[in-house]
Design a protein around this motif. Sequence first.
Motif, PDB file in Angstrom:
ATOM      1  N   LYS A  26      53.379  48.128  40.853  1.00 24.82           N
ATOM      2  CA  LYS A  26      52.457  48.641  39.845  1.00 24.82           C
ATOM      3  C   LYS A  26      51.021  48.406  40.304  1.00 24.82           C
ATOM      4  O   LYS A  26      50.723  47.391  40.924  1.00 24.82           O
ATOM      5  CB  LYS A  26      52.708  47.951  38.505  1.00 24.82           C
ATOM      6  CG  LYS A  26      51.898  48.515  37.371  1.00 24.82           C
ATOM      7  CD  LYS A  26      52.274  47.878  36.046  1.00 24.82           C
ATOM      8  CE  LYS A  26      51.361  48.437  34.956  1.00 24.82           C
ATOM      9  NZ  LYS A  26      51.544  47.766  33.680  1.00 24.82           N
ATOM     10  N   THR A  27      50.110  49.345  39.986  1.00 25.13           N
ATOM     11  CA  THR A  27      48.706  49.217  40.349  1.00 25.13           C
ATOM     12  C   THR A  27      47.934  48.588  39.198  1.00 25.13           C
ATOM     13  O   THR A  27      48.098  48.978  38.044  1.00 25.13           O
ATOM     14  CB  THR A  27      48.112  50.603  40.676  1.00 25.13           C
ATOM     15  OG1 THR A  27      48.851  51.158  41.776  1.00 25.13           O
ATOM     16  CG2 THR A  27      46.647  50.507  41.074  1.00 25.13           C
ATOM     17  N   TYR A  28      47.069  47.618  39.540  1.00 29.03           N
ATOM     18  CA  TYR A  28      46.269  46.908  38.544  1.00 29.03           C
ATOM     19  C   TYR A  28      44.787  47.025  38.875  1.00 29.03           C
ATOM     20  O   TYR A  28      44.389  46.792  40.001  1.00 29.03           O
ATOM     21  CB  TYR A  28      46.640  45.420  38.502  1.00 29.03           C
ATOM     22  CG  TYR A  28      48.016  45.159  37.980  1.00 29.03           C
ATOM     23  CD1 TYR A  28      48.241  44.975  36.620  1.00 29.03           C
ATOM     24  CD2 TYR A  28      49.102  45.107  38.850  1.00 29.03           C
ATOM     25  CE1 TYR A  28      49.520  44.744  36.135  1.00 29.03           C
ATOM     26  CE2 TYR A  28      50.382  44.873  38.374  1.00 29.03           C
ATOM     27  CZ  TYR A  28      50.583  44.694  37.015  1.00 29.03           C
ATOM     28  OH  TYR A  28      51.844  44.474  36.545  1.00 29.03           O
ATOM     29  N   ASN A  29      43.982  47.354  37.867  1.00 28.32           N
ATOM     30  CA  ASN A  29      42.530  47.364  37.981  1.00 28.32           C
ATOM     31  C   ASN A  29      42.061  45.919  37.833  1.00 28.32           C
ATOM     32  O   ASN A  29      42.127  45.346  36.747  1.00 28.32           O
ATOM     33  CB  ASN A  29      41.940  48.248  36.880  1.00 28.32           C
ATOM     34  CG  ASN A  29      40.435  48.247  36.859  1.00 28.32           C
ATOM     35  OD1 ASN A  29      39.783  47.260  37.200  1.00 28.32           O
ATOM     36  ND2 ASN A  29      39.859  49.351  36.455  1.00 28.32           N
ATOM     37  N   LEU A  30      41.608  45.298  38.920  1.00 23.40           N
ATOM     38  CA  LEU A  30      41.252  43.882  38.904  1.00 23.40           C
ATOM     39  C   LEU A  30      40.068  43.575  37.983  1.00 23.40           C
ATOM     40  O   LEU A  30      40.022  42.518  37.350  1.00 23.40           O
ATOM     41  CB  LEU A  30      40.968  43.394  40.321  1.00 23.40           C
ATOM     42  CG  LEU A  30      42.196  43.386  41.233  1.00 23.40           C
ATOM     43  CD1 LEU A  30      41.789  43.166  42.673  1.00 23.40           C
ATOM     44  CD2 LEU A  30      43.187  42.322  40.784  1.00 23.40           C
ATOM     45  N   HIS A  31      39.118  44.498  37.903  1.00 26.82           N
ATOM     46  CA  HIS A  31      37.965  44.284  37.020  1.00 26.82           C
ATOM     47  C   HIS A  31      38.414  44.123  35.576  1.00 26.82           C
ATOM     48  O   HIS A  31      37.898  43.289  34.834  1.00 26.82           O
ATOM     49  CB  HIS A  31      36.993  45.457  37.162  1.00 26.82           C
ATOM     50  CG  HIS A  31      35.797  45.355  36.277  1.00 26.82           C
ATOM     51  ND1 HIS A  31      35.702  46.050  35.092  1.00 26.82           N
ATOM     52  CD2 HIS A  31      34.659  44.635  36.398  1.00 26.82           C
ATOM     53  CE1 HIS A  31      34.540  45.764  34.530  1.00 26.82           C
ATOM     54  NE2 HIS A  31      33.892  44.911  35.299  1.00 26.82           N
ATOM     55  N   HIS A  32      39.375  44.896  35.173  1.00 28.14           N
ATOM     56  CA  HIS A  32      39.886  44.843  33.796  1.00 28.14           C
ATOM     57  C   HIS A  32      40.464  43.468  33.450  1.00 28.14           C
ATOM     58  O   HIS A  32      40.306  42.978  32.334  1.00 28.14           O
ATOM     59  CB  HIS A  32      40.950  45.924  33.597  1.00 28.14           C
ATOM     60  CG  HIS A  32      41.678  45.825  32.302  1.00 28.14           C
ATOM     61  ND1 HIS A  32      41.114  46.240  31.111  1.00 28.14           N
ATOM     62  CD2 HIS A  32      42.900  45.348  31.997  1.00 28.14           C
ATOM     63  CE1 HIS A  32      41.973  46.018  30.136  1.00 28.14           C
ATOM     64  NE2 HIS A  32      43.065  45.487  30.641  1.00 28.14           N
ATOM     65  N   GLY A  36      22.751  53.222  45.719  1.00 27.92           N
ATOM     66  CA  GLY A  36      23.458  52.761  44.540  1.00 27.92           C
ATOM     67  C   GLY A  36      24.915  53.135  44.738  1.00 27.92           C
ATOM     68  O   GLY A  36      25.218  54.165  45.350  1.00 27.92           O
ATOM     69  N   PHE A  37      25.816  52.300  44.264  1.00 25.19           N
ATOM     70  CA  PHE A  37      27.226  52.632  44.433  1.00 25.19           C
ATOM     71  C   PHE A  37      28.042  52.152  43.246  1.00 25.19           C
ATOM     72  O   PHE A  37      27.630  51.280  42.487  1.00 25.19           O
ATOM     73  CB  PHE A  37      27.781  52.067  45.749  1.00 25.19           C
ATOM     74  CG  PHE A  37      27.855  50.569  45.821  1.00 25.19           C
ATOM     75  CD1 PHE A  37      29.019  49.890  45.482  1.00 25.19           C
ATOM     76  CD2 PHE A  37      26.758  49.829  46.244  1.00 25.19           C
ATOM     77  CE1 PHE A  37      29.092  48.511  45.553  1.00 25.19           C
ATOM     78  CE2 PHE A  37      26.825  48.440  46.318  1.00 25.19           C
ATOM     79  CZ  PHE A  37      27.991  47.779  45.979  1.00 25.19           C
ATOM     80  N   TYR A  38      29.191  52.773  43.095  1.00 21.24           N
ATOM     81  CA  TYR A  38      30.161  52.429  42.061  1.00 21.24           C
ATOM     82  C   TYR A  38      31.447  52.046  42.790  1.00 21.24           C
ATOM     83  O   TYR A  38      31.851  52.727  43.737  1.00 21.24           O
ATOM     84  CB  TYR A  38      30.408  53.636  41.152  1.00 21.24           C
ATOM     85  CG  TYR A  38      31.493  53.420  40.133  1.00 21.24           C
ATOM     86  CD1 TYR A  38      31.232  52.739  38.952  1.00 21.24           C
ATOM     87  CD2 TYR A  38      32.784  53.885  40.350  1.00 21.24           C
ATOM     88  CE1 TYR A  38      32.230  52.533  38.013  1.00 21.24           C
ATOM     89  CE2 TYR A  38      33.784  53.683  39.415  1.00 21.24           C
ATOM     90  CZ  TYR A  38      33.501  53.013  38.252  1.00 21.24           C
ATOM     91  OH  TYR A  38      34.488  52.800  37.330  1.00 21.24           O
ATOM     92  N   PHE A  39      32.079  50.962  42.373  1.00 20.23           N
ATOM     93  CA  PHE A  39      33.303  50.525  43.053  1.00 20.23           C
ATOM     94  C   PHE A  39      34.371  50.156  42.034  1.00 20.23           C
ATOM     95  O   PHE A  39      34.068  49.879  40.869  1.00 20.23           O
ATOM     96  CB  PHE A  39      33.016  49.344  43.989  1.00 20.23           C
ATOM     97  CG  PHE A  39      32.603  48.071  43.304  1.00 20.23           C
ATOM     98  CD1 PHE A  39      33.504  47.020  43.181  1.00 20.23           C
ATOM     99  CD2 PHE A  39      31.331  47.905  42.796  1.00 20.23           C
ATOM    100  CE1 PHE A  39      33.129  45.837  42.555  1.00 20.23           C
ATOM    101  CE2 PHE A  39      30.943  46.724  42.172  1.00 20.23           C
ATOM    102  CZ  PHE A  39      31.850  45.691  42.055  1.00 20.23           C
ATOM    103  N   THR A  40      35.620  50.190  42.481  1.00 18.23           N
ATOM    104  CA  THR A  40      36.755  49.896  41.603  1.00 18.23           C
ATOM    105  C   THR A  40      37.785  49.060  42.358  1.00 18.23           C
ATOM    106  O   THR A  40      38.642  49.606  43.049  1.00 18.23           O
ATOM    107  CB  THR A  40      37.430  51.194  41.108  1.00 18.23           C
ATOM    108  OG1 THR A  40      37.774  51.989  42.245  1.00 18.23           O
ATOM    109  CG2 THR A  40      36.529  51.986  40.198  1.00 18.23           C
ATOM    110  N   PRO A  41      37.718  47.726  42.248  1.00 16.81           N
ATOM    111  CA  PRO A  41      38.709  46.891  42.934  1.00 16.81           C
ATOM    112  C   PRO A  41      40.068  46.951  42.224  1.00 16.81           C
ATOM    113  O   PRO A  41      40.146  46.839  41.000  1.00 16.81           O
ATOM    114  CB  PRO A  41      38.108  45.489  42.863  1.00 16.81           C
ATOM    115  CG  PRO A  41      37.218  45.515  41.670  1.00 16.81           C
ATOM    116  CD  PRO A  41      36.723  46.926  41.542  1.00 16.81           C
ATOM    117  N   TYR A  42      41.110  47.162  43.014  1.00 18.28           N
ATOM    118  CA  TYR A  42      42.453  47.207  42.443  1.00 18.28           C
ATOM    119  C   TYR A  42      43.454  46.664  43.441  1.00 18.28           C
ATOM    120  O   TYR A  42      43.150  46.472  44.614  1.00 18.28           O
ATOM    121  CB  TYR A  42      42.821  48.622  42.000  1.00 18.28           C
ATOM    122  CG  TYR A  42      42.819  49.659  43.095  1.00 18.28           C
ATOM    123  CD1 TYR A  42      43.983  49.957  43.802  1.00 18.28           C
ATOM    124  CD2 TYR A  42      41.660  50.344  43.442  1.00 18.28           C
ATOM    125  CE1 TYR A  42      43.982  50.900  44.812  1.00 18.28           C
ATOM    126  CE2 TYR A  42      41.654  51.290  44.447  1.00 18.28           C
ATOM    127  CZ  TYR A  42      42.812  51.568  45.126  1.00 18.28           C
ATOM    128  OH  TYR A  42      42.811  52.503  46.129  1.00 18.28           O
TER     129      TYR A  42
END
Length: 168
Positions: free
Chosen positions: A49-55, A37-43
């Motif tokens: 500026k850094t952007y959280n793509l999922h958001h 199982g894994f958790y990921f955070t595409p950005y």
Amino acid sequence: NFESDIFELSAVAEYYFVKIKKGGYGVSPYVFGGLAGFYFTPYTEMNGKTYNLHHYRTEGIEYSLMQFSVPFGAGLKWQINGTGSLGIEAGWRPTFTDYLDDVSGFYPADLAGYSDGESMNIRTQLSYRSPEINPNARELPKVNSQRGNPDKNDWYLFFGVTLGVNLQ
């Protein structure tokens, strides 16, 4: 342009082709497989500026950041003394998601109506970044035009060096 931090918890079984006697020395190739199982955070970064793509839901789709994969791979382990080992391995992880990079299917319908970079909203800018690298790129893609390949899920690869201690 993206990065995705991945945090994985896995259970794998290993099969060694050469049995090394307890307390002995030797080298053995091995293969492994299991579940993870894994958790990921595409950005991404844009204009410093850094952007959280999922958001921003750049395809207009909500997807889960917690997913499963099926790790498998191979390695080589050296028993370096009676209680320690050193190894190298490579492992592939096919996943059950196509959003590790936040790209899967089609451009969202709400890209329509923006005509230049000044008036584009952030979601539109994050969805279509071609003009950053190609000044001749068309201004915006057609609504619902293909952005990725939704027929193939993402994979990630792991390469590692291990140091082990035998507790027996």
